[in-house]
Structures are given as C-alpha cells and as structure tokens.
Design a protein around this motif. Structure first.
Motif, PDB file in Angstrom:
ATOM      1  N   THR A 144      39.985  27.681  34.038  1.00  0.00           N
ATOM      2  CA  THR A 144      38.342  26.996  34.059  1.00  0.00           C
ATOM      3  C   THR A 144      38.179  27.145  35.258  1.00  0.00           C
ATOM      4  N   ILE A 145      37.014  28.077  36.351  1.00  0.00           N
ATOM      5  CA  ILE A 145      36.547  26.913  37.377  1.00  0.00           C
ATOM      6  C   ILE A 145      35.354  26.722  37.273  1.00  0.00           C
ATOM      7  N   GLU A 146      34.928  26.658  38.463  1.00  0.00           N
ATOM      8  CA  GLU A 146      33.765  25.829  38.700  1.00  0.00           C
ATOM      9  C   GLU A 146      32.536  27.124  39.957  1.00  0.00           C
ATOM     10  N   MET A 147      31.576  27.326  39.411  1.00  0.00           N
ATOM     11  CA  MET A 147      31.527  28.686  40.293  1.00  0.00           C
ATOM     12  C   MET A 147      29.607  28.240  40.984  1.00  0.00           C
ATOM     13  N   LYS A 148      29.330  28.361  42.313  1.00  0.00           N
ATOM     14  CA  LYS A 148      27.576  27.955  42.206  1.00  0.00           C
ATOM     15  C   LYS A 148      27.481  29.760  42.032  1.00  0.00           C
ATOM     16  N   VAL A 149      26.184  29.814  41.223  1.00  0.00           N
ATOM     17  CA  VAL A 149      25.507  30.754  41.511  1.00  0.00           C
ATOM     18  C   VAL A 149      24.588  31.228  42.277  1.00  0.00           C
ATOM     19  N   GLY A 150      25.207  32.499  43.130  1.00  0.00           N
ATOM     20  CA  GLY A 150      24.297  33.279  43.596  1.00  0.00           C
ATOM     21  C   GLY A 150      22.999  33.809  43.713  1.00  0.00           C
ATOM     22  N   ALA A 204      32.348  42.225  47.615  1.00  0.00           N
ATOM     23  CA  ALA A 204      32.376  41.284  48.710  1.00  0.00           C
ATOM     24  C   ALA A 204      31.484  40.474  49.277  1.00  0.00           C
ATOM     25  N   GLY A 205      31.668  39.330  49.024  1.00  0.00           N
ATOM     26  CA  GLY A 205      30.723  38.280  49.667  1.00  0.00           C
ATOM     27  C   GLY A 205      29.894  38.138  48.527  1.00  0.00           C
ATOM     28  N   SER A 206      29.672  37.953  46.747  1.00  0.00           N
ATOM     29  CA  SER A 206      29.755  37.466  45.701  1.00  0.00           C
ATOM     30  C   SER A 206      29.187  36.370  45.864  1.00  0.00           C
ATOM     31  N   ALA A 207      29.225  35.589  44.709  1.00  0.00           N
ATOM     32  CA  ALA A 207      28.982  34.108  44.598  1.00  0.00           C
ATOM     33  C   ALA A 207      30.700  34.556  43.265  1.00  0.00           C
TER      34      ALA A 207
END
Length: 76
Positions: free
Chosen positions: A62-68, A8-11
């Motif tokens: 395909t998805i874009e993800m901001k690395v956290g 929960a709350g992760s990138a």
C-alpha cells in the motif's frame, strides 16, 4: 491495472510506482481495469493524497500518492 511505465517527474514516479506494478485498489475501492483507475484518479483534485493498493513482484503493498497534474505531450 498494470503500470507499464511512469513519466519522469510525474506524481506516479514520485510516489514510487514502477513498471510492472499492478494497482488493485484505489482509496479502498477495487480496480477492475486501467480505464477504471484512470477514471478514479480523474475524479480527485490535484494535490489530494490517495491510497493505492498494489502488487509488486507478487507481494501486496500500500502506498500513498499525491495526485498531480497530468503530464503534457511534448510539442513537435
């Protein structure tokens, strides 16, 4: 790489990854295992955006993800 769950709350959760997604590509490169995915993510700076190719319910997406930052384990 099979996604078993997200924190929960992760990138990963923020990007929309869900349990049972199968990540097959990372920034255009193939993924051969969960370790391969973890290693590729580990080489990217926090805050950078990456592209994931995945299979969800048998359909390619395909998805874009901001690395956290990696989640920390709860203290006992």
């Amino acid at each position: 790489a099979l996604i078993r769950s997200t924190v929960a709350g992760s990138a990963a959760e923020k990007a929309g990854l869900t349990a049972n997604d199968i990540v097959v590509g990372f920034n255009g490169a193939g993924i051969s295992s969960a370790n391969d995915l973890r290693n590729k993510v580990g080489l990217v700076r926090v805050g950078n955006t990456v592209t994931l190719s995945l299979l969800r319910n048998g359909r390619a997406q395909t998805i874009e993800m901001k690395v956290g930052d990696a989640p920390t384990a709860p203290k006992l």
